[in-house]
Structures are given as structure tokens and as C-alpha cells.
Design a protein around this motif. Structure first.
Motif, PDB file in Angstrom:
ATOM      1  N   GLU A  93     -37.921   0.354  -6.626  1.00  7.96           N
ATOM      2  CA  GLU A  93     -38.962   0.776  -5.684  1.00  7.96           C
ATOM      3  C   GLU A  93     -40.244   1.144  -6.408  1.00  7.96           C
ATOM      4  O   GLU A  93     -41.339   0.815  -5.957  1.00  7.96           O
ATOM      5  CB  GLU A  93     -38.453   1.957  -4.855  1.00  7.96           C
ATOM      6  CG  GLU A  93     -39.295   2.264  -3.667  1.00  7.96           C
ATOM      7  CD  GLU A  93     -39.312   1.151  -2.616  1.00  7.96           C
ATOM      8  OE1 GLU A  93     -40.344   1.002  -1.946  1.00  7.96           O
ATOM      9  OE2 GLU A  93     -38.306   0.437  -2.488  1.00  7.96           O
ATOM     10  N   ILE A  94     -40.128   1.797  -7.549  1.00  8.14           N
ATOM     11  CA  ILE A  94     -41.323   2.140  -8.336  1.00  8.14           C
ATOM     12  C   ILE A  94     -42.006   0.866  -8.819  1.00  8.14           C
ATOM     13  O   ILE A  94     -43.241   0.762  -8.822  1.00  8.14           O
ATOM     14  CB  ILE A  94     -40.937   3.067  -9.510  1.00  8.14           C
ATOM     15  CG1 ILE A  94     -40.564   4.438  -8.981  1.00  8.14           C
ATOM     16  CG2 ILE A  94     -42.077   3.159 -10.526  1.00  8.14           C
ATOM     17  CD1 ILE A  94     -39.964   5.358 -10.019  1.00  8.14           C
ATOM     18  N   MET A  95     -41.223  -0.109  -9.239  1.00 10.03           N
ATOM     19  CA  MET A  95     -41.808  -1.358  -9.741  1.00 10.03           C
ATOM     20  C   MET A  95     -42.510  -2.135  -8.626  1.00 10.03           C
ATOM     21  O   MET A  95     -43.418  -2.919  -8.893  1.00 10.03           O
ATOM     22  CB  MET A  95     -40.732  -2.223 -10.400  1.00 10.03           C
ATOM     23  CG  MET A  95     -40.166  -1.607 -11.652  1.00 10.03           C
ATOM     24  SD  MET A  95     -41.409  -1.178 -12.886  1.00 10.03           S
ATOM     25  CE  MET A  95     -41.984  -2.779 -13.368  1.00 10.03           C
ATOM     26  N   ARG A  96     -42.120  -1.941  -7.387  1.00  3.16           N
ATOM     27  CA  ARG A  96     -42.751  -2.626  -6.259  1.00  3.16           C
ATOM     28  C   ARG A  96     -44.076  -1.991  -5.852  1.00  3.16           C
ATOM     29  O   ARG A  96     -44.854  -2.594  -5.118  1.00  3.16           O
ATOM     30  CB  ARG A  96     -41.818  -2.611  -5.039  1.00  3.16           C
ATOM     31  CG  ARG A  96     -40.663  -3.538  -5.172  1.00  3.16           C
ATOM     32  CD  ARG A  96     -39.874  -3.540  -3.879  1.00  3.16           C
ATOM     33  NE  ARG A  96     -38.604  -4.213  -4.083  1.00  3.16           N
ATOM     34  CZ  ARG A  96     -37.555  -4.045  -3.334  1.00  3.16           C
ATOM     35  NH1 ARG A  96     -37.578  -3.199  -2.318  1.00  3.16           N
ATOM     36  NH2 ARG A  96     -36.446  -4.695  -3.578  1.00  3.16           N
ATOM     37  N   MET A  97     -44.306  -0.757  -6.278  1.00  2.00           N
ATOM     38  CA  MET A  97     -45.550  -0.074  -5.902  1.00  2.00           C
ATOM     39  C   MET A  97     -46.751  -0.819  -6.446  1.00  2.00           C
ATOM     40  O   MET A  97     -46.743  -1.279  -7.582  1.00  2.00           O
ATOM     41  CB  MET A  97     -45.555   1.360  -6.433  1.00  2.00           C
ATOM     42  CG  MET A  97     -44.644   2.283  -5.735  1.00  2.00           C
ATOM     43  SD  MET A  97     -44.863   3.926  -6.451  1.00  2.00           S
ATOM     44  CE  MET A  97     -43.646   4.808  -5.554  1.00  2.00           C
ATOM     45  N   GLN A  98     -47.763  -0.895  -5.607  1.00  2.00           N
ATOM     46  CA  GLN A  98     -48.996  -1.517  -6.054  1.00  2.00           C
ATOM     47  C   GLN A  98     -49.956  -0.445  -6.526  1.00  2.00           C
ATOM     48  O   GLN A  98     -50.020   0.648  -5.980  1.00  2.00           O
ATOM     49  CB  GLN A  98     -49.624  -2.301  -4.913  1.00  2.00           C
ATOM     50  CG  GLN A  98     -48.775  -3.486  -4.494  1.00  2.00           C
ATOM     51  CD  GLN A  98     -49.446  -4.302  -3.419  1.00  2.00           C
ATOM     52  OE1 GLN A  98     -50.569  -4.048  -3.059  1.00  2.00           O
ATOM     53  NE2 GLN A  98     -48.728  -5.307  -2.929  1.00  2.00           N
ATOM     54  N   MET A  99     -50.709  -0.797  -7.530  1.00  2.00           N
ATOM     55  CA  MET A  99     -51.649   0.182  -8.069  1.00  2.00           C
ATOM     56  C   MET A  99     -53.032  -0.063  -7.539  1.00  2.00           C
ATOM     57  O   MET A  99     -53.537  -0.992  -7.244  1.00  2.00           O
ATOM     58  CB  MET A  99     -51.652   0.132  -9.579  1.00  2.00           C
ATOM     59  CG  MET A  99     -50.361   0.577 -10.130  1.00  2.00           C
ATOM     60  SD  MET A  99     -50.641   0.950 -11.860  1.00  2.00           S
ATOM     61  CE  MET A  99     -49.020   1.307 -12.356  1.00  2.00           C
TER      62      MET A  99
END
Length: 99
Positions: A93-99
């Protein structure tokens, strides 16, 4: 006898301590906790395996010891797998977050 509804408000309310703030305790690291937990799991598995061998060879006098050790190892393994799955889900889920 059940007290009337109007008397319920007069019942004492237990005092619950406020939860402590999430602070890091000095000297305790996450890696060490994980390592210790995995070592405890390994110890439970080893104990269960040793008692299984004793039960199979007839050296175990009380089969209850093996059953308890086996169930403890099973529950600990299930807990470890569940925690691992939650950690992987959180990482994904953290890796899916967009910055």
C-alpha cells in the motif's frame, strides 16, 4: 432484581487510564523484537518436533505434553504468518502511494 432505568445513571463509572503516547522506548529496536520473536517461534517448533519424535518412538510418557507443544507451535506459526501478511500488505500500500 433489575434496577430501574433511571438508576442506571447513578451507577459508578470505572476510571480507565488514558493510553500512553506512542513513544519509542530507549534500547529497543524493531529488528531485535522481530529477531527475538522468530527465535521463540523456532524454539517452539523444535520443542514440538522433539516431542513428536519421542511420541513416535514410545519414549514420551505423557502425550498431553506433545499435544500442548504442537498447538502452541501451530498458533505461533499462524500468528507469525498473519503479521507477515499484514506487513507485506502495508508495504504494498505504501508503494502504491503517489507523491
Amino acid at each position: 432484581m433489575i434496577p430501574p432505568i433511571s438508576a442506571i445513571g447513578a451507577l459508578p463509572v470505572p476510571q480507565v487510564a488514558a493510553p500512553a503516547a506512542a513513544t519509542a522506548t530507549p534500547g529497543v529496536d524493531f529488528g531485535g523484537l522481530v529477531s527475538n520473536s522468530l527465535q521463540q517461534l523456532q524454539d517452539l517448533q523444535s520443542t514440538s518436533d522433539n516431542l513428536a519424535v519421542k511420541a513416535a518412538t514410545g519414549d514420551l510418557t505423557d502425550i498431553h505434553d506433545y499435544m500442548i507443544a504442537s498447538n502452541e507451535a501451530s498458533v505461533a506459526t499462524s500468528l507469525t504468518v498473519a503479521v507477515r501478511n499484514k506487513a507485506v500488505d502495508a508495504f504494498t500500500e505504501i508503494m502504491r502511494m503517489q507523491m
